[in-house]
Design a protein around this motif. Structure first.
Motif, PDB file in Angstrom:
ATOM      1  N   LYS A 187       0.836  -1.207   0.000  1.00 27.36           N
ATOM      2  CA  LYS A 187       0.000   0.000   0.000  1.00 27.36           C
ATOM      3  C   LYS A 187       0.873   1.261   0.000  1.00 27.36           C
ATOM      4  CE  LYS A 187      -3.786   2.204   2.478  1.00 27.36           C
ATOM      5  NZ  LYS A 187      -4.678   2.136   3.651  1.00 27.36           N
ATOM      6  N   GLU A 188       1.924   1.272   0.813  1.00 23.50           N
ATOM      7  CA  GLU A 188       2.831   2.419   0.843  1.00 23.50           C
ATOM      8  C   GLU A 188       3.567   2.575  -0.487  1.00 23.50           C
ATOM      9  OE1 GLU A 188       4.065   2.615   5.560  1.00 23.50           O
ATOM     10  OE2 GLU A 188       4.958   1.057   4.292  1.00 23.50           O
ATOM     11  N   MET A 189       3.973   1.438  -1.081  1.00 19.09           N
ATOM     12  CA  MET A 189       4.633   1.500  -2.385  1.00 19.09           C
ATOM     13  C   MET A 189       3.698   2.096  -3.424  1.00 19.09           C
ATOM     14  SD  MET A 189       6.830  -2.028  -2.793  1.00 19.09           S
ATOM     15  CE  MET A 189       5.392  -2.861  -3.340  1.00 19.09           C
ATOM     16  N   ALA A 190       2.438   1.704  -3.364  1.00 23.11           N
ATOM     17  CA  ALA A 190       1.458   2.232  -4.308  1.00 23.11           C
ATOM     18  C   ALA A 190       1.358   3.745  -4.167  1.00 23.11           C
ATOM     19  CB  ALA A 190       0.093   1.569  -4.072  1.00 23.11           C
ATOM     20  N   GLY A 191       1.360   4.229  -2.930  1.00 22.41           N
ATOM     21  CA  GLY A 191       1.295   5.671  -2.700  1.00 22.41           C
ATOM     22  C   GLY A 191       2.506   6.407  -3.239  1.00 22.41           C
ATOM     23  N   VAL A 192       3.682   5.835  -3.052  1.00 23.89           N
ATOM     24  CA  VAL A 192       4.916   6.479  -3.515  1.00 23.89           C
ATOM     25  C   VAL A 192       4.998   6.500  -5.037  1.00 23.89           C
ATOM     26  CG1 VAL A 192       7.434   6.221  -3.589  1.00 23.89           C
ATOM     27  CG2 VAL A 192       6.237   6.003  -1.415  1.00 23.89           C
ATOM     28  N   THR A 193       4.593   5.402  -5.675  1.00 19.13           N
ATOM     29  CA  THR A 193       4.747   5.282  -7.123  1.00 19.13           C
ATOM     30  C   THR A 193       3.548   5.798  -7.910  1.00 19.13           C
ATOM     31  OG1 THR A 193       3.880   3.026  -7.050  1.00 19.13           O
ATOM     32  CG2 THR A 193       6.282   3.291  -6.925  1.00 19.13           C
ATOM     33  N   LEU A 234       0.741   4.164  -8.205  1.00 16.08           N
ATOM     34  CA  LEU A 234       0.030   3.005  -8.760  1.00 16.08           C
ATOM     35  C   LEU A 234      -1.106   2.594  -7.828  1.00 16.08           C
ATOM     36  CD1 LEU A 234       3.155   0.828  -9.639  1.00 16.08           C
ATOM     37  CD2 LEU A 234       1.720   2.059 -11.273  1.00 16.08           C
ATOM     38  N   SER A 235      -2.019   1.786  -8.347  1.00 12.62           N
ATOM     39  CA  SER A 235      -3.017   1.178  -7.477  1.00 12.62           C
ATOM     40  C   SER A 235      -2.323   0.084  -6.669  1.00 12.62           C
ATOM     41  CB  SER A 235      -4.153   0.577  -8.304  1.00 12.62           C
ATOM     42  OG  SER A 235      -3.689  -0.557  -9.017  1.00 12.62           O
ATOM     43  N   GLU A 266      -3.175  -3.018  -6.397  1.00 12.14           N
ATOM     44  CA  GLU A 266      -3.073  -4.219  -7.234  1.00 12.14           C
ATOM     45  C   GLU A 266      -1.929  -4.118  -8.232  1.00 12.14           C
ATOM     46  OE1 GLU A 266      -6.809  -4.954  -9.125  1.00 12.14           O
ATOM     47  OE2 GLU A 266      -7.827  -5.412  -7.245  1.00 12.14           O
ATOM     48  N   ALA A 267      -1.794  -2.950  -8.867  1.00  9.04           N
ATOM     49  CA  ALA A 267      -0.719  -2.758  -9.849  1.00  9.04           C
ATOM     50  C   ALA A 267       0.648  -2.822  -9.180  1.00  9.04           C
ATOM     51  CB  ALA A 267      -0.898  -1.430 -10.583  1.00  9.04           C
ATOM     52  N   ALA A 268       0.756  -2.241  -7.978  1.00  8.60           N
ATOM     53  CA  ALA A 268       2.032  -2.279  -7.250  1.00  8.60           C
ATOM     54  C   ALA A 268       2.395  -3.718  -6.902  1.00  8.60           C
ATOM     55  CB  ALA A 268       1.951  -1.424  -5.995  1.00  8.60           C
ATOM     56  N   GLN A 269       1.407  -4.520  -6.478  1.00 11.05           N
ATOM     57  CA  GLN A 269       1.666  -5.918  -6.137  1.00 11.05           C
ATOM     58  C   GLN A 269       2.103  -6.705  -7.370  1.00 11.05           C
ATOM     59  OE1 GLN A 269       1.660  -7.653  -3.042  1.00 11.05           O
ATOM     60  NE2 GLN A 269       2.729  -8.997  -4.438  1.00 11.05           N
ATOM     61  N   LYS A 270       1.431  -6.468  -8.504  1.00  8.93           N
ATOM     62  CA  LYS A 270       1.810  -7.162  -9.747  1.00  8.93           C
ATOM     63  C   LYS A 270       3.219  -6.778 -10.176  1.00  8.93           C
ATOM     64  CE  LYS A 270      -2.823  -7.833 -11.607  1.00  8.93           C
ATOM     65  NZ  LYS A 270      -3.789  -7.435 -12.630  1.00  8.93           N
ATOM     66  N   ARG A 271       3.528  -5.489 -10.104  1.00  8.63           N
ATOM     67  CA  ARG A 271       4.867  -5.042 -10.500  1.00  8.63           C
ATOM     68  C   ARG A 271       5.925  -5.656  -9.589  1.00  8.63           C
ATOM     69  NH1 ARG A 271       6.165   1.161 -11.713  1.00  8.63           N
ATOM     70  NH2 ARG A 271       4.821   0.681 -13.469  1.00  8.63           N
ATOM     71  N   LEU A 272       5.629  -5.729  -8.289  1.00 15.08           N
ATOM     72  CA  LEU A 272       6.570  -6.332  -7.348  1.00 15.08           C
ATOM     73  C   LEU A 272       6.783  -7.809  -7.668  1.00 15.08           C
ATOM     74  CD1 LEU A 272       8.297  -6.258  -4.775  1.00 15.08           C
ATOM     75  CD2 LEU A 272       6.202  -6.709  -3.480  1.00 15.08           C
ATOM     76  N   THR A 273       5.720  -8.530  -7.907  1.00 16.51           N
ATOM     77  CA  THR A 273       5.815  -9.964  -8.225  1.00 16.51           C
ATOM     78  C   THR A 273       6.644 -10.175  -9.486  1.00 16.51           C
ATOM     79  OG1 THR A 273       3.665 -10.348  -7.183  1.00 16.51           O
ATOM     80  CG2 THR A 273       4.467 -12.048  -8.685  1.00 16.51           C
ATOM     81  N   ARG A 274       6.390  -9.369 -10.519  1.00 17.37           N
ATOM     82  CA  ARG A 274       7.157  -9.499 -11.769  1.00 17.37           C
ATOM     83  C   ARG A 274       8.629  -9.141 -11.550  1.00 17.37           C
ATOM     84  NH1 ARG A 274       2.454  -7.115 -14.435  1.00 17.37           N
ATOM     85  NH2 ARG A 274       3.509  -5.120 -14.272  1.00 17.37           N
ATOM     86  N   ALA A 275       8.890  -8.105 -10.748  1.00 19.75           N
ATOM     87  CA  ALA A 275      10.270  -7.688 -10.513  1.00 19.75           C
ATOM     88  C   ALA A 275      11.046  -8.764  -9.757  1.00 19.75           C
ATOM     89  CB  ALA A 275      10.294  -6.365  -9.746  1.00 19.75           C
TER      90      ALA A 275
END
Length: 194
Positions: free
Chosen positions: A152-158, A160-161, A163-172
């Protein structure tokens, strides 16, 4: 070296850097240094240098940040830029140390300083794999695992939503794992655990 936990009320990196570059607000720059000190030191240390070189590389990184503040002020997060810059500074200082050692050795002077350290535990390989990632992947991994932000904090910083932050993290994480496997010599699970 510890980073200060991120507070939801703290200004973002762009705001702090803008205050520094416009108003020379030392408090804003100090907040950035406090926020990223551990990340910068760990990035420098990962290339197998000793603490003295890592500290020098961290100082050089923050000096460069102060000088380039105007050109970086539009970034919401400085984690990726600081990580790459700290690694470059560390690498340059290590090369300089090796050159000085060789020069002294060549001229017959006894060098009483510490030997040049090496790490066999996979840290340099992890650092190279991180550096080879796309900037967006590197940024999301640094926010999650170096700054210990929640999704949630990553989403706020970037911006992104969640869900999008979680997907980006998983892919990374998967790209980093694949990169480590392709490079060989390092157990991907051990490297990711580090």
């Amino acid at each position: 070296m510890e980073s200060t936990p991120t507070n939801a009320s703290d200004p973002d990196d762009a705001t702090l850097l803008g205050r520094w570059s416009r108003d020379c607000c030392e408090r804003s720059f100090h907040l950035l240094v406090t926020k990223y000190a551990a990340l910068v030191h760990q990035a420098a240390r990962r290339l197998g240098v000793d603490d003295t070189i890592a500290e020098e590389a961290a100082q050089a990184t923050f000096i460069l940040l102060a000088r380039k503040a105007c050109t970086l002020a539009d970034r919401h997060s400085l984690a990726g830029w600081l990580h790459v810059t700290a690694m470059h500074q560390s690498r340059n200082l290590k090369r300089r140390q090796i050159r000085e050692y060789r020069k002294r050795h060549r001229y017959g002077n006894e060098f009483d300083g510490p030997s040049i350290p090496t790490w066999d535990d996979g840290q340099p390989e992890l650092a190279r794999a991180m550096a080879a990632l796309r900037p967006g992947d590197r940024e999301i991994l640094l926010l999650r695992f170096y700054r210990a932000l929640s999704v949630k904090e990553m989403a706020g910083v970037t911006g992104l939503s969640v869900e999008a932050a979680q997907k980006r993290l998983t892919r990374a994480v998967e790209r980093l794992r694949l990169s480590l496997c392709e490079r060989g010599g390092v157990s991907s699970s051990a490297a990711l655990a580090a």
